[in-house]
Design an enzyme around this catalytic site. Structure first.
Site, PDB file in Angstrom:
ATOM      1  N   ALA A  77      68.818 -40.953  51.280  1.00 57.15           N
ATOM      2  CA  ALA A  77      67.359 -40.843  51.363  1.00 57.15           C
ATOM      3  C   ALA A  77      66.951 -41.275  52.773  1.00 57.15           C
ATOM      4  O   ALA A  77      67.693 -41.999  53.442  1.00 57.15           O
ATOM      5  CB  ALA A  77      66.720 -41.747  50.315  1.00 57.15           C
ATOM      6  N   GLY A  91      71.680 -41.095  48.515  1.00 55.14           N
ATOM      7  CA  GLY A  91      71.129 -39.899  47.881  1.00 55.14           C
ATOM      8  C   GLY A  91      71.991 -38.661  48.100  1.00 55.14           C
ATOM      9  O   GLY A  91      71.927 -37.710  47.316  1.00 55.14           O
ATOM     10  N   GLU A 111      73.516 -48.501  49.536  1.00 57.42           N
ATOM     11  CA  GLU A 111      72.170 -49.063  49.392  1.00 57.42           C
ATOM     12  C   GLU A 111      72.140 -50.584  49.457  1.00 57.42           C
ATOM     13  O   GLU A 111      71.196 -51.169  49.979  1.00 57.42           O
ATOM     14  CB  GLU A 111      71.536 -48.591  48.061  1.00 57.42           C
ATOM     15  CG  GLU A 111      71.118 -47.136  48.059  1.00 57.42           C
ATOM     16  CD  GLU A 111      72.223 -46.177  47.647  1.00 57.42           C
ATOM     17  OE1 GLU A 111      73.409 -46.573  47.596  1.00 57.42           O
ATOM     18  OE2 GLU A 111      71.892 -45.013  47.369  1.00 57.42           O
ATOM     19  N   GLU A 168      74.593 -38.846  45.518  1.00 58.60           N
ATOM     20  CA  GLU A 168      73.908 -38.596  44.242  1.00 58.60           C
ATOM     21  C   GLU A 168      73.623 -37.098  44.046  1.00 58.60           C
ATOM     22  O   GLU A 168      73.771 -36.576  42.941  1.00 58.60           O
ATOM     23  CB  GLU A 168      72.621 -39.434  44.200  1.00 58.60           C
ATOM     24  CG  GLU A 168      72.947 -40.930  44.099  1.00 58.60           C
ATOM     25  CD  GLU A 168      71.774 -41.846  44.395  1.00 58.60           C
ATOM     26  OE1 GLU A 168      71.075 -41.617  45.407  1.00 58.60           O
ATOM     27  OE2 GLU A 168      71.567 -42.800  43.629  1.00 58.60           O
TER      28      GLU A 168
HETATM   29  N1  CAA Z   1      67.711 -41.932  56.913  1.00 60.47           N
HETATM   30  C1  CAA Z   1      67.084 -41.672  58.085  1.00 60.47           C
HETATM   31  N2  CAA Z   1      67.728 -41.412  59.237  1.00 60.47           N
HETATM   32  C2  CAA Z   1      69.071 -41.411  59.195  1.00 60.47           C
HETATM   33  C3  CAA Z   1      69.785 -41.668  58.017  1.00 60.47           C
HETATM   34  C4  CAA Z   1      69.051 -41.936  56.833  1.00 60.47           C
HETATM   35  N3  CAA Z   1      69.631 -42.140  55.654  1.00 60.47           N
HETATM   36  N4  CAA Z   1      71.105 -41.618  58.285  1.00 60.47           N
HETATM   37  C5  CAA Z   1      71.218 -41.320  59.600  1.00 60.47           C
HETATM   38  N5  CAA Z   1      69.980 -41.189  60.144  1.00 60.47           N
HETATM   39  C6  CAA Z   1      69.637 -40.883  61.520  1.00 60.47           C
HETATM   40  C7  CAA Z   1      69.867 -42.088  62.448  1.00 60.47           C
HETATM   41  O1  CAA Z   1      68.762 -42.968  62.376  1.00 60.47           O
HETATM   42  C8  CAA Z   1      70.035 -41.407  63.773  1.00 60.47           C
HETATM   43  O2  CAA Z   1      68.744 -41.053  64.235  1.00 60.47           O
HETATM   44  P1  CAA Z   1      68.323 -41.382  65.793  1.00 60.47           P
HETATM   45  O3  CAA Z   1      69.268 -40.510  66.596  1.00 60.47           O
HETATM   46  O4  CAA Z   1      66.906 -40.934  65.845  1.00 60.47           O
HETATM   47  O5  CAA Z   1      68.559 -42.824  65.993  1.00 60.47           O
HETATM   48  C9  CAA Z   1      70.756 -40.109  63.427  1.00 60.47           C
HETATM   49  O6  CAA Z   1      70.533 -39.892  62.037  1.00 60.47           O
HETATM   50  C10 CAA Z   1      72.253 -40.184  63.653  1.00 60.47           C
HETATM   51  O7  CAA Z   1      72.735 -41.316  62.951  1.00 60.47           O
HETATM   52  P2  CAA Z   1      73.656 -42.448  63.626  1.00 60.47           P
HETATM   53  O8  CAA Z   1      73.344 -42.555  65.081  1.00 60.47           O
HETATM   54  O9  CAA Z   1      73.508 -43.683  62.801  1.00 60.47           O
HETATM   55  O10 CAA Z   1      75.087 -41.796  63.448  1.00 60.47           O
HETATM   56  P3  CAA Z   1      76.483 -42.561  63.324  1.00 60.47           P
HETATM   57  O11 CAA Z   1      77.521 -41.497  63.399  1.00 60.47           O
HETATM   58  O12 CAA Z   1      76.541 -43.688  64.277  1.00 60.47           O
HETATM   59  O13 CAA Z   1      76.485 -43.182  61.838  1.00 60.47           O
HETATM   60  C11 CAA Z   1      76.161 -43.157  59.444  1.00 60.47           C
HETATM   61  C12 CAA Z   1      76.499 -42.343  60.733  1.00 60.47           C
HETATM   62  C13 CAA Z   1      77.261 -44.155  59.188  1.00 60.47           C
HETATM   63  C14 CAA Z   1      76.040 -42.171  58.309  1.00 60.47           C
HETATM   64  C15 CAA Z   1      74.821 -43.900  59.683  1.00 60.47           C
HETATM   65  O14 CAA Z   1      73.863 -42.984  60.168  1.00 60.47           O
HETATM   66  C16 CAA Z   1      74.281 -44.533  58.442  1.00 60.47           C
HETATM   67  O15 CAA Z   1      74.751 -45.557  58.018  1.00 60.47           O
HETATM   68  N6  CAA Z   1      73.229 -43.910  57.822  1.00 60.47           N
HETATM   69  C17 CAA Z   1      72.588 -44.467  56.673  1.00 60.47           C
HETATM   70  C18 CAA Z   1      73.391 -44.261  55.424  1.00 60.47           C
HETATM   71  C19 CAA Z   1      72.699 -44.907  54.234  1.00 60.47           C
HETATM   72  O16 CAA Z   1      72.482 -46.098  54.201  1.00 60.47           O
HETATM   73  N7  CAA Z   1      72.342 -44.098  53.217  1.00 60.47           N
HETATM   74  C20 CAA Z   1      71.658 -44.567  52.049  1.00 60.47           C
HETATM   75  C21 CAA Z   1      70.171 -44.426  52.210  1.00 60.47           C
HETATM   76  S1  CAA Z   1      69.255 -45.171  50.902  1.00 60.47           S
HETATM   77  C22 CAA Z   1      69.357 -44.112  49.613  1.00 60.47           C
HETATM   78  O17 CAA Z   1      69.938 -43.042  49.697  1.00 60.47           O
HETATM   79  C23 CAA Z   1      68.694 -44.599  48.351  1.00 60.47           C
HETATM   80  C24 CAA Z   1      68.872 -43.690  47.170  1.00 60.47           C
HETATM   81  O18 CAA Z   1      69.769 -43.808  46.380  1.00 60.47           O
HETATM   82  C25 CAA Z   1      67.878 -42.678  46.918  1.00 60.47           C
END
Ligand code: CAA
Length: 258
Positions: free
Chosen positions: A67, A112, A135, A115
């Site tokens: 998400a 998500g 999460e 999921e």
């Molecule tokens: N939401 C919003 N933006 C996201 C995102 C997310 N879930 N995941 C990645 N992005 C964005 C980053 O902010 C970044 O944007 P900017 O260039 O503007 O800074 C861009 O995508 C590229 O990401 P990274 O620079 O972080 O890329 P990376 O290769 O260094 O890392 C990653 C990749 C490990 C996937 C890392 O992006 C990450 O940890 N993302 C979040 C993953 C996460 O926590 N997901 C769960 C979300 S909560 C959820 O999903 C709740 C639910 O059950 C509904």
């Protein structure tokens, strides 16, 4: 190609290919993307020409990275509940789509994203794909079905490990715990998924649909009720002409034409 921005909708004969398309945000699910997906699923459900659906992510790096964290950051408790209910309803719509669905997981399937993949009938992973429910690292729980579908797929012990640690797991590990059906080289992912979709499209549409319904409904029931449900689906398949062709083709030693 549709005019949607965040979910591309392509048709290849009887196969629909949906591509989550926010590559700069690793295809994170913002509200608009979920709304587009919701509408496209309604269109697909009503389109008799589409027999199978493949979902994948734009770019090589990510299927869906979860998400949209930036969108959720300032959410109130009420907004969080509404978001979870909406995300869950879209995942459930995907799960109950009256056509088989294949997730072609081309990279990160986190939160998500994992999921959404679990709401598909079949998951094929590229070798570099990574799965996880991270999460807890954000101080929240999974909200689009992760605490419910993951234990149903892999058992509660492994699901709890994934949910409690937030660790990412490799495609190979996902295969070993039954989270994915196959792992293939990234160059092969779409062709492999397409070829499976084509094999499904060749089968009786009715029998495939009833099999999906029997598994989906039956896994919510105890075994005795599930078996009765299966007998009803079996009987129902005899009420549709396709079975006549299937039986006749067997007798005549030829492939059926469904
Ligand atoms: N939401 C919003 N933006 C996201 C995102 C997310 N879930 N995941 C990645 N992005 C964005 C980053 O902010 C970044 O944007 P900017 O260039 O503007 O800074 C861009 O995508 C590229 O990401 P990274 O620079 O972080 O890329 P990376 O290769 O260094 O890392 C990653 C990749 C490990 C996937 C890392 O992006 C990450 O940890 N993302 C979040 C993953 C996460 O926590 N997901 C769960 C979300 S909560 C959820 O999903 C709740 C639910 O059950 C509904």
């Amino acid at each position: 190609m549709s005019e949607n921005n965040y979910v591309l909708f392509d048709r290849e004969g009887q196969i629909a290919i949906l591509t989550f398309n926010r590559p700069k945000a690793l295809n994170a699910l913002n509200r608009e993307l979920l709304q587009e997906l919701d509408q496209i699923l309604d269109q697909i459900a009503q389109n008799d020409e589409i027999r199978c659906v493949i979902v994948t992510g734009a770019g090589e790096k990510s299927f869906v990275a979860g998400a949209d964290i930036k969108e959720m950051q300032a959410y109130s408790v009420m907004e969080a509940r509404a978001l979870a209910l909406f995300g869950q309803s879209v995942c459930t719509k995907l799960e109950r789509l009256p056509k088989p669905t294949i997730a072609a997981v081309n990279g990160f399937a986190l939160g998500g994203g994992c999921e959404l993949a679990m709401a598909c009938d079949i998951r094929i992973a590229a070798a570099h794909a990574k799965f996880g429910q991270p999460e807890v690292k954000l101080g929240i729980t999974a909200g689009y079905g992760g605490t419910q579908r993951l234990p149903r797929l892999v058992g509660s012990g492994i699901a709890k490990e994934i949910l409690f640690t937030g660790d990412m797991i490799s495609a190979e590990r996902a295969l070993s715990i039954g989270l994915v059906n196959h792992v293939v080289e990234k160059e092969e992912l779409l062709n492999f998924s397409r070829s499976m979709a084509e094999r499904i499209c060749k089968q009786s549409k009715c029998a495939v649909g009833l099999s999906k319904q029997a598994v989906n409904e039956g896994t919510q029931m105890d075994l005795d009720r599930g078996l009765k449900y299966e007998a009803e689906m079996f009987a129902l398949s005899f009420s549709v002409d396709e079975h006549a062709e299937g039986f006749q083709a067997f007798i005549e030693k030829r492939s059926p034409k469904f």
